[in-house]
Structure formats: structure tokens, C-alpha cells
Write a protein that holds these residues in place. Structure first.
Motif, PDB file in Angstrom:
ATOM      1  N   VAL A  50       0.866  -1.175   0.000  1.00 17.80           N
ATOM      2  CA  VAL A  50       0.000   0.000   0.000  1.00 17.80           C
ATOM      3  C   VAL A  50       0.901   1.223   0.000  1.00 17.80           C
ATOM      4  CG1 VAL A  50      -1.714   1.284   1.335  1.00 17.80           C
ATOM      5  CG2 VAL A  50      -1.838  -1.201   1.235  1.00 17.80           C
ATOM      6  N   ARG A  51       0.539   2.225  -0.793  1.00 13.85           N
ATOM      7  CA  ARG A  51       1.370   3.426  -0.883  1.00 13.85           C
ATOM      8  C   ARG A  51       0.472   4.654  -0.970  1.00 13.85           C
ATOM      9  NH1 ARG A  51       6.807   4.736  -2.921  1.00 13.85           N
ATOM     10  NH2 ARG A  51       6.936   6.919  -2.353  1.00 13.85           N
ATOM     11  N   VAL A  52       0.715   5.603  -0.099  1.00 11.69           N
ATOM     12  CA  VAL A  52       0.047   6.895  -0.179  1.00 11.69           C
ATOM     13  C   VAL A  52       1.045   7.846  -0.833  1.00 11.69           C
ATOM     14  CG1 VAL A  52      -0.950   8.798   1.126  1.00 11.69           C
ATOM     15  CG2 VAL A  52      -1.303   6.460   1.893  1.00 11.69           C
ATOM     16  N   ALA A  53       0.608   8.531  -1.875  1.00 12.30           N
ATOM     17  CA  ALA A  53       1.511   9.448  -2.585  1.00 12.30           C
ATOM     18  C   ALA A  53       0.735  10.701  -2.980  1.00 12.30           C
ATOM     19  CB  ALA A  53       2.079   8.774  -3.820  1.00 12.30           C
ATOM     20  N   LYS A  54       1.468  11.771  -3.156  1.00 13.17           N
ATOM     21  CA  LYS A  54       0.843  13.002  -3.632  1.00 13.17           C
ATOM     22  C   LYS A  54       0.321  12.750  -5.041  1.00 13.17           C
ATOM     23  CE  LYS A  54       3.531  16.223  -0.947  1.00 13.17           C
ATOM     24  NZ  LYS A  54       3.010  17.516  -0.575  1.00 13.17           N
ATOM     25  N   ASN A  55      -0.922  13.186  -5.276  1.00 12.97           N
ATOM     26  CA  ASN A  55      -1.553  12.955  -6.572  1.00 12.97           C
ATOM     27  C   ASN A  55      -0.751  13.552  -7.720  1.00 12.97           C
ATOM     28  OD1 ASN A  55      -3.694  11.554  -5.435  1.00 12.97           O
ATOM     29  ND2 ASN A  55      -4.895  13.412  -5.128  1.00 12.97           N
ATOM     30  N   ARG A  56      -0.205  14.731  -7.515  1.00 15.20           N
ATOM     31  CA  ARG A  56       0.562  15.394  -8.575  1.00 15.20           C
ATOM     32  C   ARG A  56       1.783  14.554  -8.953  1.00 15.20           C
ATOM     33  NH1 ARG A  56       0.635  17.353 -12.883  1.00 15.20           N
ATOM     34  NH2 ARG A  56       2.202  18.856 -13.468  1.00 15.20           N
ATOM     35  N   LEU A  57       2.482  14.008  -7.959  1.00 13.70           N
ATOM     36  CA  LEU A  57       3.659  13.178  -8.237  1.00 13.70           C
ATOM     37  C   LEU A  57       3.253  11.865  -8.903  1.00 13.70           C
ATOM     38  CD1 LEU A  57       5.757  13.744  -4.987  1.00 13.70           C
ATOM     39  CD2 LEU A  57       5.952  14.912  -7.187  1.00 13.70           C
ATOM     40  N   ALA A  58       2.124  11.313  -8.471  1.00 11.30           N
ATOM     41  CA  ALA A  58       1.639  10.070  -9.088  1.00 11.30           C
ATOM     42  C   ALA A  58       1.285  10.294 -10.558  1.00 11.30           C
ATOM     43  CB  ALA A  58       0.435   9.536  -8.324  1.00 11.30           C
ATOM     44  N   LYS A  59       0.674  11.433 -10.858  1.00 15.49           N
ATOM     45  CA  LYS A  59       0.326  11.742 -12.249  1.00 15.49           C
ATOM     46  C   LYS A  59       1.580  11.899 -13.108  1.00 15.49           C
ATOM     47  CE  LYS A  59      -4.136  13.887 -11.321  1.00 15.49           C
ATOM     48  NZ  LYS A  59      -4.938  15.121 -11.347  1.00 15.49           N
ATOM     49  N   ILE A  60       2.612  12.527 -12.543  1.00 14.87           N
ATOM     50  CA  ILE A  60       3.878  12.665 -13.276  1.00 14.87           C
ATOM     51  C   ILE A  60       4.486  11.283 -13.525  1.00 14.87           C
ATOM     52  CG2 ILE A  60       6.257  13.516 -13.108  1.00 14.87           C
ATOM     53  CD1 ILE A  60       5.094  15.929 -11.518  1.00 14.87           C
ATOM     54  N   ALA A  61       4.437  10.415 -12.513  1.00 15.24           N
ATOM     55  CA  ALA A  61       4.996   9.064 -12.644  1.00 15.24           C
ATOM     56  C   ALA A  61       4.218   8.236 -13.658  1.00 15.24           C
ATOM     57  CB  ALA A  61       5.002   8.365 -11.286  1.00 15.24           C
ATOM     58  N   LEU A  62       2.925   8.485 -13.801  1.00 17.72           N
ATOM     59  CA  LEU A  62       2.089   7.735 -14.742  1.00 17.72           C
ATOM     60  C   LEU A  62       2.342   8.125 -16.198  1.00 17.72           C
ATOM     61  CD1 LEU A  62      -1.316   7.653 -12.870  1.00 17.72           C
ATOM     62  CD2 LEU A  62      -0.098   5.663 -13.748  1.00 17.72           C
ATOM     63  N   ASP A  63       2.910   9.286 -16.422  1.00 17.56           N
ATOM     64  CA  ASP A  63       3.125   9.781 -17.779  1.00 17.56           C
ATOM     65  C   ASP A  63       3.971   8.798 -18.586  1.00 17.56           C
ATOM     66  OD1 ASP A  63       2.802  11.665 -19.822  1.00 17.56           O
ATOM     67  OD2 ASP A  63       4.784  12.509 -19.409  1.00 17.56           O
ATOM     68  N   GLY A  64       3.394   8.279 -19.664  1.00 17.74           N
ATOM     69  CA  GLY A  64       4.111   7.361 -20.543  1.00 17.74           C
ATOM     70  C   GLY A  64       4.063   5.902 -20.106  1.00 17.74           C
ATOM     71  N   LYS A  65       3.408   5.600 -19.002  1.00 18.35           N
ATOM     72  CA  LYS A  65       3.302   4.217 -18.521  1.00 18.35           C
ATOM     73  C   LYS A  65       2.076   3.549 -19.140  1.00 18.35           C
ATOM     74  CE  LYS A  65       6.747   4.632 -15.608  1.00 18.35           C
ATOM     75  NZ  LYS A  65       7.373   5.837 -16.096  1.00 18.35           N
ATOM     76  N   PRO A  66       2.054   2.208 -19.167  1.00 18.51           N
ATOM     77  CA  PRO A  66       0.901   1.508 -19.759  1.00 18.51           C
ATOM     78  C   PRO A  66      -0.430   1.839 -19.075  1.00 18.51           C
ATOM     79  CG  PRO A  66       2.688  -0.036 -19.312  1.00 18.51           C
ATOM     80  CD  PRO A  66       3.089   1.277 -18.737  1.00 18.51           C
ATOM     81  N   CYS A  67      -0.390   2.089 -17.767  1.00 20.49           N
ATOM     82  CA  CYS A  67      -1.627   2.354 -17.024  1.00 20.49           C
ATOM     83  C   CYS A  67      -1.896   3.845 -16.864  1.00 20.49           C
ATOM     84  CB  CYS A  67      -1.577   1.659 -15.667  1.00 20.49           C
ATOM     85  SG  CYS A  67      -0.133   2.092 -14.684  1.00 20.49           S
ATOM     86  N   GLU A  68      -1.431   4.640 -17.803  1.00 19.05           N
ATOM     87  CA  GLU A  68      -1.534   6.096 -17.742  1.00 19.05           C
ATOM     88  C   GLU A  68      -2.981   6.574 -17.575  1.00 19.05           C
ATOM     89  OE1 GLU A  68       0.202   9.862 -20.345  1.00 19.05           O
ATOM     90  OE2 GLU A  68       0.209   7.851 -21.187  1.00 19.05           O
ATOM     91  N   SER A  69      -3.941   5.778 -18.033  1.00 23.31           N
ATOM     92  CA  SER A  69      -5.344   6.185 -18.007  1.00 23.31           C
ATOM     93  C   SER A  69      -5.907   6.346 -16.592  1.00 23.31           C
ATOM     94  CB  SER A  69      -6.197   5.179 -18.777  1.00 23.31           C
ATOM     95  OG  SER A  69      -6.031   3.886 -18.214  1.00 23.31           O
ATOM     96  N   ILE A  70      -5.234   5.815 -15.563  1.00 22.62           N
ATOM     97  CA  ILE A  70      -5.765   5.959 -14.198  1.00 22.62           C
ATOM     98  C   ILE A  70      -5.405   7.302 -13.567  1.00 22.62           C
ATOM     99  CG2 ILE A  70      -5.841   3.472 -13.789  1.00 22.62           C
ATOM    100  CD1 ILE A  70      -3.387   3.818 -11.953  1.00 22.62           C
ATOM    101  N   ALA A  71      -4.706   8.146 -14.295  1.00 24.76           N
ATOM    102  CA  ALA A  71      -4.329   9.462 -13.771  1.00 24.76           C
ATOM    103  C   ALA A  71      -5.564  10.275 -13.381  1.00 24.76           C
ATOM    104  CB  ALA A  71      -3.487  10.222 -14.786  1.00 24.76           C
ATOM    105  N   ASP A  72      -6.682  10.063 -14.072  1.00 24.15           N
ATOM    106  CA  ASP A  72      -7.914  10.788 -13.768  1.00 24.15           C
ATOM    107  C   ASP A  72      -8.460  10.438 -12.385  1.00 24.15           C
ATOM    108  OD1 ASP A  72      -7.695  11.814 -16.312  1.00 24.15           O
ATOM    109  OD2 ASP A  72      -9.121  10.396 -17.183  1.00 24.15           O
ATOM    110  N   LEU A  73      -8.098   9.273 -11.856  1.00 25.62           N
ATOM    111  CA  LEU A  73      -8.587   8.836 -10.547  1.00 25.62           C
ATOM    112  C   LEU A  73      -7.845   9.504  -9.395  1.00 25.62           C
ATOM    113  CD1 LEU A  73      -8.810   4.987 -11.237  1.00 25.62           C
ATOM    114  CD2 LEU A  73     -10.652   6.660 -11.389  1.00 25.62           C
ATOM    115  N   MET A  74      -6.733  10.141  -9.697  1.00 25.63           N
ATOM    116  CA  MET A  74      -5.876  10.733  -8.667  1.00 25.63           C
ATOM    117  C   MET A  74      -6.414  12.091  -8.213  1.00 25.63           C
ATOM    118  SD  MET A  74      -3.506   8.547  -8.277  1.00 25.63           S
ATOM    119  CE  MET A  74      -2.863   7.139  -9.116  1.00 25.63           C
TER     120      MET A  74
END
Length: 172
Positions: A50-74
Motif C-alpha cells: 500500500v502506498r500513499v503518494a501526492k496525486n501530482r507526483l503520481a500523475k507525473i509518474a504515470l506519464d508514458g506508462k501503460p496504465c496512464e489512463s488511471i491518472a484521472d482517478l488521482m
């Protein structure tokens, strides 16, 4: 948090998004520390994290990843549950959400496939990797035991016949 720490967090989150079989995004607003520790221990037992992370950092990390579409959930207070086993994290998150109204599953990702809450529930209903392996081993082992029984049966029949002949010879 300085820039170097943020870059490190983004890198760690990127590894999570790339290497995990499933990532479940949930809201955890109102959970006590004890409830969060309970969730973490259940997830650890199942082989996940389990990981709690800042949404902004998670969205940056999602950029270009296969699961990029979950950025909207952050949005809001989100927590990431993830595991290499494509079912483990979804199962634990789903079970935990049933018992705690403050833990709400928003969705997730399985590889490059985005999941809505119903999708996470469907993944949680699937058998785990260990359950699949056990059923495959059972299927493989059943024919072998049947063959062993079939091979052993004529020998036991012959032994029975020989003992009957021996008994008849001793009686005569």
C-alpha cells in the motif's frame, strides 16, 4: 519535500506502475492510523503493498506508462494498492472495502487496461495465482494416479488368483 526527494518518489512510483500486475486506486478519507495499518498488514500477507503518494507526483509518474489512463482517478485522498500477482491487491482491497465504508475503491489498472470499480471487483473474484497452480497440479496429478491404479490393479488381481490357487493346492 525538496526537488531531489520528489524526483525519487516519482521514480519509485514509476517502478510500481510498470512492474505491478494490478494497481488499485482508492479513497481513504477518515481511516484511522490503526485501520490503515490493518490494511497494510493484510496487503503484505497477500504479497502486495500500500502506498500513499501526492496525486501530482503520481500523475507525473504515470506519464508514458501503460496504465496512464488511471491518472484521472488521482483526486482527493488517494491510496495505491498494488501487487505483482494480478489478483492479490484487488482481492484485499475489495475485502477491506466491504468491511470499511471509509475505504472506497475508485478503480485501477491491470497492465494497460483501466478498471472501474466493477472491473476491480471482477478481478478480485478471479482465482489467485496460487489457486490456479493448485488446480493445474490437481488436474495433472489425477491422470497419473489413475494410471498408477490401472497398472497396479492387474498385479493385485494376479496376486489374488495365485493365493487362491495356493490355498486350493494346500487344501487338496
Amino acid at each position: 519535500m525538496d526537488r531531489a526527494q520528489k524526483e525519487k518518489v516519482v521514480e519509485e512510483l514509476g517502478q510500481i506502475f510498470e512492474s505491478s500486475g494490478v494497481v488499485v486506486v482508492s479513497h481513504y478519507e477518515g481511516l484511522t492510523v490503526a485501520e490503515m495499518q490493518d490494511l497494510r498488514s493484510q496487503m503484505r500477507e497477500a504479497g502486495g503493498s500500500v502506498r500513499v503518494a501526492k496525486n501530482r507526483l503520481a500523475k507525473i509518474a504515470l506519464d508514458g506508462k501503460p496504465c496512464e489512463s488511471i491518472a484521472d482517478l488521482m483526486t482527493g485522498m488517494t491510496v495505491l494498492s498494488y501487487s505483482e500477482d494480478p489478483v492479490a491487491a484487488a482481492k484485499v482491497a475489495q475485502d477491506y472495502a466491504k468491511g470499511n465504508d471509509k475505504f472506497v475503491i475508485l478503480g485501477g489498472a491491470m497492465g494497460d487496461t483501466a478498471l472501474d470499480p466493477a472491473g476491480v471487483k471482477a478481478v478480485a473474484a478471479m482465482p489467485s495465482r496460487e489457486e490456479l497452480i493448485a488446480s493445474i497440479v490437481g488436474c495433472i496429478g489425477a491422470p497419473a494416479s489413475n494410471i498408477a491404479g490401472a497398472i497396479g490393479a492387474p498385479a493385485s488381481n494376479i496376486a489374488g488368483i495365485l493365493s487362491t490357487i495356493e490355498e486350493n493346492a494346500e487344501a487338496a
